[in-house]
Design a protein around this motif. Structure first.
Motif, PDB file in Angstrom:
ATOM      1  N   GLU A 462       1.048  -1.343  -0.326  1.00 47.39           N
ATOM      2  CA  GLU A 462      -0.317   0.373  -0.337  1.00 47.39           C
ATOM      3  C   GLU A 462       0.851   1.064  -0.137  1.00 47.39           C
ATOM      4  O   GLU A 462       2.371   1.416  -0.251  1.00 47.39           O
ATOM      5  CB  GLU A 462      -0.829   0.280   1.222  1.00 47.39           C
ATOM      6  CG  GLU A 462      -1.623  -0.853   1.670  1.00 47.39           C
ATOM      7  CD  GLU A 462      -2.774  -0.795   2.478  1.00 47.39           C
ATOM      8  OE1 GLU A 462      -2.798  -0.434   3.776  1.00 47.39           O
ATOM      9  OE2 GLU A 462      -3.644  -2.040   2.536  1.00 47.39           O
ATOM     10  N   ASN A 464       1.923   4.731   1.687  1.00 47.82           N
ATOM     11  CA  ASN A 464       2.238   5.609   2.695  1.00 47.82           C
ATOM     12  C   ASN A 464       1.609   7.268   2.210  1.00 47.82           C
ATOM     13  O   ASN A 464       2.753   7.907   2.051  1.00 47.82           O
ATOM     14  CB  ASN A 464       3.629   5.719   3.593  1.00 47.82           C
ATOM     15  CG  ASN A 464       3.545   5.837   4.450  1.00 47.82           C
ATOM     16  OD1 ASN A 464       3.013   5.826   5.130  1.00 47.82           O
ATOM     17  ND2 ASN A 464       5.204   6.324   4.875  1.00 47.82           N
ATOM     18  N   GLU A 466       0.758   9.279   4.944  1.00 45.93           N
ATOM     19  CA  GLU A 466       1.679   9.953   5.833  1.00 45.93           C
ATOM     20  C   GLU A 466       2.843  10.764   5.534  1.00 45.93           C
ATOM     21  O   GLU A 466       3.072  11.747   6.726  1.00 45.93           O
ATOM     22  CB  GLU A 466       2.124   8.949   7.126  1.00 45.93           C
ATOM     23  CG  GLU A 466       0.904   7.930   8.122  1.00 45.93           C
ATOM     24  CD  GLU A 466       0.773   7.299   9.125  1.00 45.93           C
ATOM     25  OE1 GLU A 466       1.845   7.085   9.339  1.00 45.93           O
ATOM     26  OE2 GLU A 466      -0.117   6.222   9.215  1.00 45.93           O
ATOM     27  N   LYS A 473       4.210   2.039   1.882  1.00 46.48           N
ATOM     28  CA  LYS A 473       3.876   1.865   3.298  1.00 46.48           C
ATOM     29  C   LYS A 473       4.439  -0.113   3.592  1.00 46.48           C
ATOM     30  O   LYS A 473       4.576  -0.536   3.365  1.00 46.48           O
ATOM     31  CB  LYS A 473       2.556   1.698   3.582  1.00 46.48           C
ATOM     32  CG  LYS A 473       2.345   1.496   4.875  1.00 46.48           C
ATOM     33  CD  LYS A 473       0.947   2.194   5.164  1.00 46.48           C
ATOM     34  CE  LYS A 473      -0.091   1.919   6.622  1.00 46.48           C
ATOM     35  NZ  LYS A 473      -1.190   2.078   6.586  1.00 46.48           N
TER      36      LYS A 473
END
Length: 488
Positions: A462, A464, A466, A473
């Motif tokens: 996936e 990331n 953030e 991620k």
């Protein structure tokens, strides 16, 4: 008593928020009649924010499908206008800073780069800084970087043994900063200060968070470490710069690194950058390339491992273009690695590290989509999303399929104006893209000719969200085996 205080505090906070929202409604400038449509999801004011934080690309994609290529979504007290797709994106990349400016939206980088550097510099001074960076990335210097990168990669992989496992993102991040340090910082920094610089760079990198965009000086731990890292980086490079200046021009004539170019820079007004400003330009250049190279090399190899036919073709291309495991890579070889070049392009199309590009509208400007013209008002934040735009089926056939042949004749899907945004487009297109291709193709060439690779978990990770620069991620674990020819 405590409950009463908490209730009062919540009431005061609620009243202040309500007052701010009312003020925004009363005093905001009215939009032009032909302004882009305003779109919302969920509750007023906070619904867009919640949706954006949860999944920015999903929100942009949803609004694009419902409302078309041009739309405005209010968030964080600002109107953010999105331009998606080649036609709508054209003004974003064509306009000069007088109309669409970068300084206002990328000002959060000032604590990292330092005052007076790039986005904090006056336009004329910034232009001179960018020219110096471009000078360090001209072809004659790029040619000299190839053997430096090869040396780093071969030394790094000596300790791997005949087989093993590792996180490929971690390994390629290490290789990227090692090779960049050798080329950009110079041999003296790479040999004597690399480990300190690498850790400081990590702290600077971690100091850029989504919070930083809105509150670049917020008192959070990441910002404290960021500020300390920049101060120490200036101290370390200050010592290197003073030592080089003391050695004199004759001793420095052999230096092909960009540090020396920045040291020799003279502005048109007769001034010269301070040691701290030289360090700031180095940090800016490293930031521009580190993530793009490490992330794109990771995705390129991961996609190849998931597509055995493409991996086989890459290995055949390396054998034909370069030779066996010990053959050195040359500048000419890199120009003939067509499939690898297209694999890297495709990795950047599917997973661009910068999922959004931003500008600030200093003036009203027009944008057209499917025969309808809109006026984007002055004061708007203007975004485009390479991650969404490069997945439009009308532009890139079967956009969710990794297909490097889409760039080869006769298809050449990337040649439509402003369709491919792997390195941006227009006047602000990334000047480091040639170095990025050189760096990634050189290190991947050596890895493929010396090792066999296999993804342990047969799927792509996936993303990331953030991080400000979006990569995978979690870990991407890879099993490797040294090739028999390389072992000999």
């Amino acid at each position: 008593m405590l409950e009463a205080l908490q209730a009062n505090a919540l009431a005061v906070a609620g009243s202040l928020l309500a007052a701010i929202l009312v003020a925004l409604l009363i005093f905001r400038k009215s939009d032009p009649k032909d302004a882009p449509p305003k779109v919302y999801t969920g509750l007023p004011f906070i619904g867009n924010v919640q949706c954006f934080v949860k999944g920015p690309l999903q929100m942009i994609q949803m609004f694009y499908e419902k409302h078309g290529a041009v739309f405005t979504t209010p968030m964080f007290g600002k109107n953010i206008t999105f331009l998606i797709g080649p036609e709508a994106q054209a003004p974003f990349f064509k306009h000069k800073d007088e109309v669409l400016s970068q300084n206002e939206v990328y000002g959060f980088m000032k604590p990292v780069f330092g005052p007076g550097i790039v986005y904090d510099a006056e336009p004329a001074r910034r232009s001179e800084q960018m020219k110096a960076m471009a000078n360090g990335l001209r072809v004659s210097r790029l040619q000299a970087y190839v053997p430096k990168i090869e040396k780093e990669v071969r030394e790094f992989t000596k300790a791997w043994g005949d087989s093993g496992e590792f996180d490929i993102m971690e390994v390629l991040s290490d290789l990227t900063i090692l090779t960049a340090s050798r080329c950009l910082h110079g041999d003296d920094v790479r040999e004597n200060l690399h480990h300190q610089v690498a850790q400081l760079y990590h702290d600077l990198d971690q100091g850029i968070t989504p919070v930083s965009f809105f509150l670049p000086n917020a008192p959070i731990p990441q910002h404290f470490k960021r500020n300390a890292a920049r101060k120490e980086m200036c101290r370390l490079f200050g010592e290197v710069i003073r030592a080089r200046r003391k050695a004199g021009p004759e001793a420095n004539a052999k230096n092909t690194d960009i540090l020396q170019i920045f040291m020799d820079l003279k502005y048109k007004d007769g001034g010269a950058p301070t040691n701290d400003e030289v360090t700031g330009m180095l940090i800016a250049l490293l930031f521009a390339g580190q993530h793009t190279s490490s992330i794109s090399s990771t995705w390129t190899l991961a996609f190849a491992m998931l597509n055995p036919d493409i991996m086989k073709r890459l290995e055949e291309e390396q054998a034909q273009v370069v030779g066996d495991a010990d053959a050195p890579v040359t500048w000419e070889h890199l120009g003939n690695m067509e499939l690898m070049h297209n694999c890297m392009r495709e990795a950047l199309r599917m997973f661009p590290p910068l999922i959004m590009l931003m500008r600030y509208a200093r003036q009203d400007f027009a944008v057209t989509s499917k025969g309808t013209e809109y006026t984007v008002p002055k004061g708007s934040l203007v975004f485009t999303s390479p991650a969404v735009a490069m997945r439009i089926p009308e532009v890139f056939k079967d956009p969710d399929t990794f297909d490097p042949d889409r760039y080869a004749p006769p298809r050449e899907e990337h040649k439509a104006p402003y369709a491919y945004l792997g390195f941006g487009a227009g006047m602000h297109q990334c000047m480091g893209q040639q170095f990025g291709f050189l760096q990634v193709k050189t290190l991947v060439s050596i890895l493929l000719r010396n090792f066999e690779f296999e993804l342990i978990e047969k799927k792509m990770p996936e993303l990331n969200y953030e991080s400000m620069v979006v990569g995978p991620k979690g870990n991407i674990m890879v099993r490797y085996k040294r090739r028999a020819a390389a072992a000999k």
